[in-house]
Scaffold this active site. Structure first.
Site, mmCIF file in Angstrom:
data_model
loop_
_atom_site.group_PDB
_atom_site.id
_atom_site.type_symbol
_atom_site.label_atom_id
_atom_site.label_comp_id
_atom_site.label_asym_id
_atom_site.label_seq_id
_atom_site.Cartn_x
_atom_site.Cartn_y
_atom_site.Cartn_z
ATOM 1 N N ARG A 62 0.792 -1.188 0.078
ATOM 2 C CA ARG A 62 0.043 0.210 0.020
ATOM 3 C C ARG A 62 1.042 1.355 0.011
ATOM 4 N NH1 ARG A 62 -3.152 -2.693 -1.694
ATOM 5 N NH2 ARG A 62 -5.498 -3.189 -0.931
ATOM 6 N N GLU B 118 -4.350 7.812 -4.325
ATOM 7 C CA GLU B 118 -4.536 7.423 -5.758
ATOM 8 C C GLU B 118 -5.844 7.649 -6.326
ATOM 9 O OE1 GLU B 118 -4.427 3.029 -5.433
ATOM 10 O OE2 GLU B 118 -2.742 2.987 -4.670
ATOM 11 N N HIS C 57 -2.004 0.509 -9.613
ATOM 12 C CA HIS C 57 -2.737 -0.391 -8.878
ATOM 13 C C HIS C 57 -3.391 -1.556 -9.623
ATOM 14 C CE1 HIS C 57 -4.334 -0.606 -4.611
ATOM 15 N NE2 HIS C 57 -3.801 -1.842 -4.966
#
Length: 345
Positions: free
Chosen positions: A258, A287, A306
């Site tokens: 993360r 993000e 991601h």
């Protein structure tokens, strides 16, 4: 056991659950879920909105279930509503490996956390994320930015030497399901693997397990660092300026955990001074990555949105895990990937 499908989940995945655990009665209203944009799209179209009648039907479906497959609308508030409206709810399985953070954000009471079992999809992302980590490590060792620059300028450079991953020491930060798979792959390639862990137990493929409080020291002994940790208050900013300062010049840095685990200002500073020679990031702190981020413009940084864990078979792997846990629950056995409701990982 009646299970409400609370998030997009394709028909083949639903079939896998039914085949592997016939005692599960999956209930789903396809028109009540966000349409998917591509195979494995677990969130669905973000612009999807239900009308009042659809929302009422969706909530009734959730409120009559013994278990939920997915966090409703990937929204902690919707999860809290479902738990409180359904006293018969026994289990919620999150699609994300880090689903404990959705449970934390739902702010459930101690009684609610004790009444409902929460599990995650940790482990199903291990193989694809290990592949992305390997991509980043090889790109760093083989100095991909230089190769690309020389190729673009049509430069046949004098002979220079690439790094050899099998001769390197790689630090894997976090030895959960993803970290263990990364370690297995690296060990098979001949790399020396260090790994950080709070429990300190031996792990297959890891030559040395290092306590987390010795992270900076371990980083200083490595040629490359791979982060696989979930985002929790305990891991926030763990890859700090102190850790980056301890790294050797030219260290390859990969993050498949993360983004919040990394102090991004410290990462940029480490790139500037050469302590990090190449970074491959599937995740960032915020993000989507902001257009003004300095990470975009650097040839020594590879940014992936991601998406490294995705793919058309991801839901199938989640279905297999869910079916196994359904069997365990029905047979009174311990669930896999149960969320720690103290630290929420």
């Amino acid at each position: 056991m009646r299970v409400a499908v609370a998030t997009p989940f394709d028909e083949r995945s639903r079939e896998i659950v039914r085949e592997r655990e016939p005692r599960v009665d999956l209930v789903v209203g396809p028109e009540l879920l966000a349409p998917v944009r591509y195979p494995g799209d677990q969130g669905g179209d973000p612009d999807f909105r239900r009308g009042e009648e659809q929302q009422r039907a969706f909530e009734e479906l959730l409120d009559g279930a013994d278990a939920l497959l997915g966090v409703p609308d990937d929204d902690p508030a919707a999860l809290a509503r479902a738990v409180r409206a359904n006293p018969g709810l026994r289990w919620v399985h999150t699609m994300a490996a880090g689903g404990g953070q959705s449970v934390r954000a739902a702010r459930l009471s101690e009684e609610e956390l004790g009444r409902v079992a929460f599990t995650t999809s940790a482990g199903v992302h291990g193989a694809p994320l290990a592949e992305f980590a390997l991509l980043g490590l090889l790109a760093g060792a083989k100095r991909l930015p230089r190769l690309q620059a020389d190729s673009a300028s049509r430069t046949w450079a004098d002979k220079w030497f690439m790094g050899q991953l099998h001769e390197q020491t790689v630090l894997v930060v976090g030895l959960g399901g993803i970290g263990r798979e990364v370690a297995r792959v690296l060990s098979a390639l001949g790399a020396t693997v260090l790994g950080t862990s709070r429990h300190g137990r031996p792990v297959d493929g890891v030559d040395e397990v290092v306590p987390t409080d010795r992270l900076a020291e371990a980083a200083g002994r490595a040629d490359a660092v791979v982060v696989t940790l979930p985002g929790t208050p305990a891991t926030k900013g763990l890859l700090s300026a102190e850790v980056f300062a301890a790294m050797r010049p030219g260290t390859t840095f990969v993050n498949v955990g993360r983004g919040t685990v990394v102090d991004e200002e410290a990462l940029v500073a480490a790139l500037d001074d050469g302590r990090v020679g190449f970074a491959a990031l599937d995740v960032v702190a915020r993000e989507p990555l902001e257009p003004a981020s300095p990470l975009w413009d650097r040839p020594d940084v590879l940014v992936s949105p991601h998406t490294a864990a995705g793919g058309p078979t991801l839901d199938h792997r989640i279905a297999e895990l869910f079916a196994d846990n359904a069997t365990r629950l029905l047979d009174g056995r311990e669930l896999r990937n149960r969320v720690d409701v103290v630290e929420f990982y």
